[in-house]
Motif scaffolding. Structure first.
Motif, PDB file in Angstrom:
ATOM      1  N   SER A 117      16.793  99.334  11.435  1.00  0.00           N
ATOM      2  CA  SER A 117      16.248 100.132  12.537  1.00  0.00           C
ATOM      3  C   SER A 117      15.233  99.364  13.372  1.00  0.00           C
ATOM      4  CB  SER A 117      15.583 101.402  11.979  1.00  0.00           C
ATOM      5  OG  SER A 117      14.529 101.063  11.086  1.00  0.00           O
ATOM      6  N   THR A 118      14.929  98.109  12.995  1.00  0.00           N
ATOM      7  CA  THR A 118      13.983  97.320  13.772  1.00  0.00           C
ATOM      8  C   THR A 118      14.739  96.300  14.623  1.00  0.00           C
ATOM      9  OG1 THR A 118      13.738  95.740  11.946  1.00  0.00           O
ATOM     10  CG2 THR A 118      12.129  97.545  12.075  1.00  0.00           C
ATOM     11  N   GLY A 119      14.048  95.752  15.625  1.00  0.00           N
ATOM     12  CA  GLY A 119      14.653  94.744  16.485  1.00  0.00           C
ATOM     13  C   GLY A 119      14.818  95.247  17.898  1.00  0.00           C
ATOM     14  N   ASN A 120      15.024  94.326  18.823  1.00  0.00           N
ATOM     15  CA  ASN A 120      15.114  94.666  20.241  1.00  0.00           C
ATOM     16  C   ASN A 120      15.911  93.598  20.977  1.00  0.00           C
ATOM     17  OD1 ASN A 120      13.063  92.620  21.568  1.00  0.00           O
ATOM     18  ND2 ASN A 120      12.102  93.389  19.690  1.00  0.00           N
ATOM     19  N   ALA A 121      16.199  93.879  22.257  1.00  0.00           N
ATOM     20  CA  ALA A 121      17.052  92.984  23.040  1.00  0.00           C
ATOM     21  C   ALA A 121      16.409  91.628  23.295  1.00  0.00           C
ATOM     22  CB  ALA A 121      17.402  93.646  24.375  1.00  0.00           C
ATOM     23  N   GLY A 122      15.086  91.519  23.161  1.00  0.00           N
ATOM     24  CA  GLY A 122      14.423  90.234  23.338  1.00  0.00           C
ATOM     25  C   GLY A 122      14.835  89.212  22.289  1.00  0.00           C
ATOM     26  N   MET A 123      15.387  89.692  21.191  1.00  0.00           N
ATOM     27  CA  MET A 123      15.795  88.794  20.104  1.00  0.00           C
ATOM     28  C   MET A 123      17.162  88.161  20.361  1.00  0.00           C
ATOM     29  SD  MET A 123      14.442  91.170  16.972  1.00  0.00           S
ATOM     30  CE  MET A 123      14.918  90.038  15.664  1.00  0.00           C
ATOM     31  N   ALA A 124      17.780  88.507  21.496  1.00  0.00           N
ATOM     32  CA  ALA A 124      19.056  87.894  21.877  1.00  0.00           C
ATOM     33  C   ALA A 124      18.769  86.521  22.478  1.00  0.00           C
ATOM     34  CB  ALA A 124      19.780  88.785  22.888  1.00  0.00           C
ATOM     35  N   THR A 125      18.378  85.612  21.618  1.00  0.00           N
ATOM     36  CA  THR A 125      17.979  84.279  22.049  1.00  0.00           C
ATOM     37  C   THR A 125      18.354  83.266  20.975  1.00  0.00           C
ATOM     38  OG1 THR A 125      16.085  82.963  22.826  1.00  0.00           O
ATOM     39  CG2 THR A 125      15.632  84.565  21.097  1.00  0.00           C
ATOM     40  N   ALA A 126      18.654  82.043  21.401  1.00  0.00           N
ATOM     41  CA  ALA A 126      19.111  81.013  20.464  1.00  0.00           C
ATOM     42  C   ALA A 126      18.088  80.795  19.362  1.00  0.00           C
ATOM     43  CB  ALA A 126      19.347  79.707  21.218  1.00  0.00           C
ATOM     44  N   GLY A 127      18.561  80.723  18.135  1.00  0.00           N
ATOM     45  CA  GLY A 127      17.696  80.447  16.994  1.00  0.00           C
ATOM     46  C   GLY A 127      17.297  81.654  16.191  1.00  0.00           C
ATOM     47  N   SER A 128      17.497  82.856  16.737  1.00  0.00           N
ATOM     48  CA  SER A 128      17.123  84.069  15.992  1.00  0.00           C
ATOM     49  C   SER A 128      17.845  84.150  14.655  1.00  0.00           C
ATOM     50  CB  SER A 128      17.430  85.329  16.813  1.00  0.00           C
ATOM     51  OG  SER A 128      16.497  85.494  17.843  1.00  0.00           O
TER      52      SER A 128
ATOM     53  N   VAL B 101      14.954  93.672   2.971  1.00  0.00           N
ATOM     54  CA  VAL B 101      13.594  93.314   3.402  1.00  0.00           C
ATOM     55  C   VAL B 101      13.662  92.260   4.500  1.00  0.00           C
ATOM     56  CG1 VAL B 101      11.400  92.298   2.665  1.00  0.00           C
ATOM     57  CG2 VAL B 101      12.588  93.921   1.169  1.00  0.00           C
ATOM     58  N   GLY B 102      14.599  91.308   4.350  1.00  0.00           N
ATOM     59  CA  GLY B 102      14.702  90.224   5.326  1.00  0.00           C
ATOM     60  C   GLY B 102      15.073  90.712   6.709  1.00  0.00           C
ATOM     61  N   MET B 103      16.108  91.546   6.804  1.00  0.00           N
ATOM     62  CA  MET B 103      16.518  91.972   8.142  1.00  0.00           C
ATOM     63  C   MET B 103      15.493  92.928   8.762  1.00  0.00           C
ATOM     64  SD  MET B 103      19.905  94.300   7.327  1.00  0.00           S
ATOM     65  CE  MET B 103      19.830  95.954   6.606  1.00  0.00           C
ATOM     66  N   TYR B 104      14.806  93.713   7.928  1.00  0.00           N
ATOM     67  CA  TYR B 104      13.777  94.602   8.467  1.00  0.00           C
ATOM     68  C   TYR B 104      12.584  93.797   8.983  1.00  0.00           C
ATOM     69  CZ  TYR B 104      10.970  98.813   9.043  1.00  0.00           C
ATOM     70  OH  TYR B 104      10.226  99.828   9.594  1.00  0.00           O
ATOM     71  N   LEU B 105      12.129  92.824   8.200  1.00  0.00           N
ATOM     72  CA  LEU B 105      11.022  91.958   8.626  1.00  0.00           C
ATOM     73  C   LEU B 105      11.380  91.189   9.894  1.00  0.00           C
ATOM     74  CD1 LEU B 105       9.764  90.379   5.285  1.00  0.00           C
ATOM     75  CD2 LEU B 105       8.366  91.730   6.860  1.00  0.00           C
ATOM     76  N   HIS B 106      12.588  90.665   9.931  1.00  0.00           N
ATOM     77  CA  HIS B 106      13.073  89.902  11.089  1.00  0.00           C
ATOM     78  C   HIS B 106      12.982  90.745  12.353  1.00  0.00           C
ATOM     79  CE1 HIS B 106      16.607  88.191  13.449  1.00  0.00           C
ATOM     80  NE2 HIS B 106      15.905  87.105  13.216  1.00  0.00           N
ATOM     81  N   GLY B 107      13.499  91.979  12.298  1.00  0.00           N
ATOM     82  CA  GLY B 107      13.445  92.865  13.454  1.00  0.00           C
ATOM     83  C   GLY B 107      12.032  93.304  13.789  1.00  0.00           C
ATOM     84  N   LEU B 108      11.226  93.580  12.761  1.00  0.00           N
ATOM     85  CA  LEU B 108       9.852  94.022  12.982  1.00  0.00           C
ATOM     86  C   LEU B 108       9.035  92.914  13.636  1.00  0.00           C
ATOM     87  CD1 LEU B 108       7.723  96.208  12.646  1.00  0.00           C
ATOM     88  CD2 LEU B 108       7.359  95.431  10.291  1.00  0.00           C
ATOM     89  N   ALA B 109       9.223  91.673  13.197  1.00  0.00           N
ATOM     90  CA  ALA B 109       8.535  90.546  13.842  1.00  0.00           C
ATOM     91  C   ALA B 109       8.950  90.440  15.304  1.00  0.00           C
ATOM     92  CB  ALA B 109       8.857  89.255  13.100  1.00  0.00           C
ATOM     93  N   GLY B 110      10.229  90.700  15.580  1.00  0.00           N
ATOM     94  CA  GLY B 110      10.704  90.703  16.961  1.00  0.00           C
ATOM     95  C   GLY B 110      10.087  91.815  17.782  1.00  0.00           C
ATOM     96  N   ASP B 111       9.911  92.988  17.179  1.00  0.00           N
ATOM     97  CA  ASP B 111       9.288  94.112  17.891  1.00  0.00           C
ATOM     98  C   ASP B 111       7.827  93.818  18.214  1.00  0.00           C
ATOM     99  OD1 ASP B 111      11.636  95.558  17.819  1.00  0.00           O
ATOM    100  OD2 ASP B 111      11.092  96.684  16.014  1.00  0.00           O
ATOM    101  N   ILE B 112       7.131  93.219  17.260  1.00  0.00           N
ATOM    102  CA  ILE B 112       5.726  92.859  17.494  1.00  0.00           C
ATOM    103  C   ILE B 112       5.636  91.810  18.600  1.00  0.00           C
ATOM    104  CG2 ILE B 112       3.669  91.805  16.461  1.00  0.00           C
ATOM    105  CD1 ILE B 112       4.667  93.023  13.749  1.00  0.00           C
ATOM    106  N   ALA B 113       6.529  90.828  18.562  1.00  0.00           N
ATOM    107  CA  ALA B 113       6.547  89.794  19.594  1.00  0.00           C
ATOM    108  C   ALA B 113       6.838  90.390  20.970  1.00  0.00           C
ATOM    109  CB  ALA B 113       7.592  88.729  19.245  1.00  0.00           C
TER     110      ALA B 113
ATOM    111  N   GLY C 104       6.619  90.834  25.951  1.00  0.00           N
ATOM    112  CA  GLY C 104       7.709  91.377  26.749  1.00  0.00           C
ATOM    113  C   GLY C 104       9.028  90.827  26.251  1.00  0.00           C
ATOM    114  N   GLU C 105      10.080  91.634  26.314  1.00  0.00           N
ATOM    115  CA  GLU C 105      11.369  91.230  25.762  1.00  0.00           C
ATOM    116  C   GLU C 105      11.921  89.971  26.430  1.00  0.00           C
ATOM    117  OE1 GLU C 105      14.144  94.445  25.843  1.00  0.00           O
ATOM    118  OE2 GLU C 105      13.152  95.543  24.215  1.00  0.00           O
ATOM    119  N   GLU C 106      11.678  89.802  27.735  1.00  0.00           N
ATOM    120  CA  GLU C 106      12.252  88.669  28.445  1.00  0.00           C
ATOM    121  C   GLU C 106      11.770  87.328  27.903  1.00  0.00           C
ATOM    122  OE1 GLU C 106      14.621  88.949  30.523  1.00  0.00           O
ATOM    123  OE2 GLU C 106      14.548  91.116  30.800  1.00  0.00           O
TER     124      GLU C 106
END
Length: 503
Positions: free
Chosen positions: A429-440, A464-476, A481-483
């Protein structure tokens, strides 16, 4: 949070009615109050409202909403489609209640239908069909859907946009599905809401609590789960106050051909950031200076080749292996990868080019050890298992592959899904469109590998890994900003993601 099929939603409604106990029409009244309030919160009473109600319980909800909006001084016209001459019992009750409230507000359509003019500034409430349909809309209803979609009016759908099936839309007719600006779904999201190609129909999603039985939700087994923060917290391992690096796990990352050293840097840094004691990165000789400068905390193990991964290495001293990011797909590397996977003695994460190589050598899939973790994005998965018509078909293929190989398939996307060996599927349930970037994806590989080395089992490392990954992306994304989010930002925000889960 469980995600139920349409049949299970019906079962939950029935359980609530029998065990609360409550009459079905009173449960509909409860739902209508929540729907009406949600509409009133977004559209003022000066907004003209046109309601289209079908003959079933979705139509009953819509007629009850019409009556309640009238009580709030909205200008409402409701069209009830009774083409077959049969209404559900609760729809019939709400038809009578609306007539008693204001008979001129209801137009019952039994044969010919003259559609109202739908203009900008109007609100259409779609209550034609809910979660029970199992085939595409056709005939007059498909024409009505197209008419609504072509209008400038805003549309809010009750529970499910009419025409959208709650699970499998592979063979649906997309032109015959309502395109809502907002969907007010009841109690729980539907499976089809999690797929990217369906977002055009759903618009803004609001999940309304209509107090269906919690006991019923606990009793009904669901094959699908949507992760929530409270599902993740109990899975976290506590750090021993007397820990030293030898007790915190030793991870091996095999990544980065020459020119793709960045993949090995990202995976290694992410692995370190999840608290592992030691990380060794195996990479071609020409990546030496890049790795030593970029990740001084890592141990660098050089391949005998200058530019590629060429030979399997011993894993006896390691607690987990992550392999694939940036390795390339040369035949020499392919042979080295399958040799590595055959001889690995520790939990393993397979990503990126390692997956692409397996896709080119499908017979090798049978040689993979049980419990292996694979983290493909949709195109990588399609190379592995063939083209899929939509996300549901791809998900079913991933579930079947996980069961067949007794593997853990992490299918990456907006709602990354984890397919378990027992057939259960967990959505992130975490993550956002800003994470659509090379290296994610390289970052996710490093995170899961590090958690495995720390002592998490495969399921918990993935969850835990995929939740943390998305949560770090949401904080970023909140900070930048997503861009502007790049993969390195995910690594930098992993500490804050951990802090949030530990608070």
């Amino acid at each position: 949070m469980k995600i139920f099929t349409s049949a299970q939603v019906h079962e939950l409604d029935k359980y609530t009615i029998e065990n609360e106990p409550i009459k079905s029409v009173d449960l509909m009244e409860r739902a209508a109050k929540a729907l009406t309030q949600a509409i009133a919160d977004s559209w003022g009473y000066t907004t003209p409202v046109i309601i289209f109600a079908g003959p079933g319980n979705n139509g009953g909800d819509a007629l009850a909403v019409a009556r309640m909006l009238i009580d709030k001084n909205y200008d409402v016209t409701a069209y009830l489609f009774n083409i077959s001459g049969h209404l559900s019992e609760d729809c019939m009750i709400n038809k009578k209640r609306l007539i008693e409230k204001r008979s001129k507000a209801l137009i019952e359509v039994t044969q010919e239908f003259e559609p109202p003019q739908l203009e900008e500034g109007m609100l259409v409430v779609d209550g034609l069909f809910g979660s029970g349909i199992n085939k595409p809309l056709a005939g007059g209803f498909s024409s009505l859907v197209k008419y609504i979609n072509a209008s400038p009016a805003q549309v809010v759908s009750i529970d499910v946009p009419s025409g959208l099936m709650t699970e499998d839309n592979t063979y649906n007719v997309r032109a015959n599905i309502i395109r809502a600006d907002m969907t007010l779904t009841l109690q729980l999201p539907k499976l089809s809401f999690l797929f990217p190609e369906n977002q055009i129909f759903i618009g803004k999603l609001k999940v309304l609590d209509i107090r269906l039985s919690k006991q019923g939700m606990e009793k009904i087994d669901a094959n699908y789960t949507l992760l929530e923060e409270n599902d993740v917290r109990p899975r976290l391992l506590k750090r021993d106050p007397f820990a030293h690096k030898g007790k915190m796990g030793n991870a091996l990352i095999i990544a980065g051909s020459y020119g793709m050293a960045g993949a090995s840097v990202l995976a290694t840094k992410a692995c370190l950031r999840v608290g592992v004691g030691k990380v060794t990165t195996h990479t071609p000789k020409r990546n030496c200076n890049i790795l030593q400068v970029s990740v001084p905390e890592a141990i660098i193990q050089f391949d005998r080749e200058e530019t590629t991964f060429s030979e399997a290495v011993d894993t006896e001293d390691f607690n987990a292996l992550g392999i694939g990011p940036g390795l390339g797909t040369s035949e020499q590397t392919a042979i080295a990868i399958i040799a590595q996977l055959r001889r690995s003695q520790c939990p393993t994460v397979v990503d990126a080019d390692a997956i692409n190589i397996l896709a080119s050598h499908r017979a090798w899939l049978q040689q993979l050890p049980k419990g292996i973790i694979m983290t493909p994005h949709p195109k990588e998965f399609d190379r592995l298992e063939g083209h899929s018509g939509d996300s549901f078909e791809r998900l079913m293929k991933a579930r079947d592959l996980a069961e067949r190989l007794q593997a853990y398939i992490v299918l990456k996307g907006h709602h990354t899904s984890l397919c378990l060996p027992d057939g259960h599927i967990i959505f992130n349930s975490t993550g956002n469109a800003g994470m659509a970037t090379a290296g994610s994806g390289d970052v996710l590989t490093g995170i899961i590998t590090g958690l495995l080395a720390r002592g998490y089992n495969q399921e918990n490392a993935c969850v835990v890994g995929m939740y943390l990954h998305g949560l770090a992306g949401d904080i970023a994304a909140r900070e930048l900003g997503e861009e502007s989010v790049i993969a390195s930002d995910l690594i930098q925000n992993l500490p804050y993601a951990f802090k949030r889960l530990n608070e």
